[in-house]
Every structure is written in C-alpha cells, then in structure tokens.
Design a protein around this motif. Structure first.
Motif, PDB file in Angstrom:
ATOM      1  N   MET A  41      20.621   9.138  44.000  1.00 31.29           N
ATOM      2  CA  MET A  41      21.462  10.173  43.406  1.00 31.29           C
ATOM      3  C   MET A  41      20.618  11.006  42.446  1.00 31.29           C
ATOM      4  O   MET A  41      19.911  10.485  41.601  1.00 31.29           O
ATOM      5  CB  MET A  41      22.643   9.526  42.695  1.00 31.29           C
ATOM      6  CG  MET A  41      23.558  10.508  42.030  1.00 31.29           C
ATOM      7  SD  MET A  41      24.780   9.603  41.089  1.00 31.29           S
ATOM      8  CE  MET A  41      26.197  10.522  41.432  1.00 31.29           C
ATOM      9  N   ALA A  42      20.701  12.308  42.569  1.00 37.63           N
ATOM     10  CA  ALA A  42      19.937  13.212  41.721  1.00 37.63           C
ATOM     11  C   ALA A  42      20.592  13.357  40.350  1.00 37.63           C
ATOM     12  O   ALA A  42      21.782  13.112  40.179  1.00 37.63           O
ATOM     13  CB  ALA A  42      19.844  14.583  42.389  1.00 37.63           C
ATOM     14  N   ASP A  43      19.787  13.762  39.355  1.00 38.99           N
ATOM     15  CA  ASP A  43      20.310  14.017  38.007  1.00 38.99           C
ATOM     16  C   ASP A  43      20.942  15.398  37.905  1.00 38.99           C
ATOM     17  O   ASP A  43      21.808  15.625  37.073  1.00 38.99           O
ATOM     18  CB  ASP A  43      19.194  13.906  36.968  1.00 38.99           C
ATOM     19  CG  ASP A  43      18.712  12.476  36.803  1.00 38.99           C
ATOM     20  OD1 ASP A  43      19.498  11.541  37.077  1.00 38.99           O
ATOM     21  OD2 ASP A  43      17.557  12.293  36.410  1.00 38.99           O
ATOM     22  N   THR A  44      20.478  16.330  38.722  1.00 39.37           N
ATOM     23  CA  THR A  44      21.010  17.687  38.729  1.00 39.37           C
ATOM     24  C   THR A  44      21.063  18.192  40.174  1.00 39.37           C
ATOM     25  O   THR A  44      20.384  17.670  41.044  1.00 39.37           O
ATOM     26  CB  THR A  44      20.122  18.657  37.915  1.00 39.37           C
ATOM     27  OG1 THR A  44      18.815  18.675  38.491  1.00 39.37           O
ATOM     28  CG2 THR A  44      20.032  18.243  36.457  1.00 39.37           C
ATOM     29  N   CYS A  45      21.856  19.222  40.376  1.00 35.66           N
ATOM     30  CA  CYS A  45      21.939  19.839  41.694  1.00 35.66           C
ATOM     31  C   CYS A  45      20.784  20.817  41.849  1.00 35.66           C
ATOM     32  O   CYS A  45      20.567  21.674  40.992  1.00 35.66           O
ATOM     33  CB  CYS A  45      23.270  20.571  41.853  1.00 35.66           C
ATOM     34  SG  CYS A  45      23.383  21.505  43.392  1.00 35.66           S
ATOM     35  N   SER A  46      20.061  20.691  42.940  1.00 34.80           N
ATOM     36  CA  SER A  46      18.921  21.577  43.205  1.00 34.80           C
ATOM     37  C   SER A  46      19.292  22.727  44.142  1.00 34.80           C
ATOM     38  O   SER A  46      18.415  23.415  44.654  1.00 34.80           O
ATOM     39  CB  SER A  46      17.769  20.766  43.806  1.00 34.80           C
ATOM     40  OG  SER A  46      18.177  20.143  45.004  1.00 34.80           O
ATOM     41  N   ASP A  91      22.559  16.457  47.089  1.00 32.03           N
ATOM     42  CA  ASP A  91      22.087  15.743  45.901  1.00 32.03           C
ATOM     43  C   ASP A  91      23.041  14.637  45.454  1.00 32.03           C
ATOM     44  O   ASP A  91      22.741  13.899  44.512  1.00 32.03           O
ATOM     45  CB  ASP A  91      21.851  16.722  44.747  1.00 32.03           C
ATOM     46  CG  ASP A  91      20.686  17.654  45.033  1.00 32.03           C
ATOM     47  OD1 ASP A  91      19.689  17.201  45.636  1.00 32.03           O
ATOM     48  OD2 ASP A  91      20.781  18.840  44.673  1.00 32.03           O
ATOM     49  N   ILE A 144      25.987  14.665  43.863  1.00 32.42           N
ATOM     50  CA  ILE A 144      26.300  14.790  42.446  1.00 32.42           C
ATOM     51  C   ILE A 144      27.460  15.764  42.223  1.00 32.42           C
ATOM     52  O   ILE A 144      27.556  16.787  42.900  1.00 32.42           O
ATOM     53  CB  ILE A 144      25.059  15.242  41.642  1.00 32.42           C
ATOM     54  CG1 ILE A 144      25.305  15.136  40.146  1.00 32.42           C
ATOM     55  CG2 ILE A 144      24.610  16.628  42.041  1.00 32.42           C
ATOM     56  CD1 ILE A 144      24.050  15.309  39.310  1.00 32.42           C
ATOM     57  N   PHE A 180      29.368  18.223  39.352  1.00 34.08           N
ATOM     58  CA  PHE A 180      28.959  18.957  38.156  1.00 34.08           C
ATOM     59  C   PHE A 180      29.925  20.095  37.881  1.00 34.08           C
ATOM     60  O   PHE A 180      30.741  20.454  38.730  1.00 34.08           O
ATOM     61  CB  PHE A 180      27.526  19.488  38.292  1.00 34.08           C
ATOM     62  CG  PHE A 180      27.328  20.452  39.444  1.00 34.08           C
ATOM     63  CD1 PHE A 180      27.409  21.825  39.242  1.00 34.08           C
ATOM     64  CD2 PHE A 180      27.069  19.983  40.727  1.00 34.08           C
ATOM     65  CE1 PHE A 180      27.230  22.719  40.295  1.00 34.08           C
ATOM     66  CE2 PHE A 180      26.890  20.861  41.786  1.00 34.08           C
ATOM     67  CZ  PHE A 180      26.973  22.231  41.568  1.00 34.08           C
TER      68      PHE A 180
END
Length: 97
Positions: free
Chosen positions: A1-6, A81, A83, A85
C-alpha cells in the motif's frame, strides 16, 4: 500500500455520466453506493454492490481513481496505489441527489 497517490494528474473536471450506475441502469441491477471515475466521469457501483461496476470499469479502462458519488462525501480511491484520500482544493464534490 502506498503512502500517497501517484496518479493525481489523472483527476479531471469531467461531468458524471448520469445519476446512477451506468451498467445497472441498463440491466436493471441495483447498487449500494456510487463512484465517479475522475478521468472520464463513468458512474459505477461500489464493491459492496452485487456487480462492482466501478472496479470493473477500472480493470477495463485502467483509469486509476474514483471519487465517491454519494452526497456529502469528498473522498477518492486510487485502485493502483490502494489508497483512500481527500483533496482540500478539490472544490465541491459531484454527487447524485
């Protein structure tokens, strides 16, 4: 799981394709919640719905981000990603009535 959306560059100010899940309206299906594709505006039903059309749209189109299409909800989900947000500068969220 990513920390932010890319994939934030894939969010566009596109109008929704309608007031309900496109595929469910065509087939007489039912949905629980709705999601709007931020790249093309496709409205699909969520993964709690029997047909999961929003996720199916992602797999068919590779458009990575959906936004809740529920009144009062301003969150986004990036399938790639994995995630959820929110965006403070996104303005009012599009939603069905």
């Amino acid at each position: 799981m990513a920390d932010t959306c890319s994939h934030l560059d894939r969010i566009r100010p596109v109008p929704p394709s309608g007031d309900g899940c496109v595929e469910c309206l065509l087939t007489g299906g039912v949905w629980v919640h709705l999601r709007r594709c931020t790249e093309c505006g496709h409205i699909g039903c969520c993964d709690n719905s029997p047909n999961k059309h929003a996720t199916a749209h992602f797999h068919e189109s590779t458009h990575p981000i959906v936004q809740s299409f529920e009144p009062g909800e301003d969150w986004y989900w990036c399938y790639v990603d994995d995630i959820a947000f929110e965006l403070s500068e996104s303005g009012p969220s599009p939603s069905h009535s």
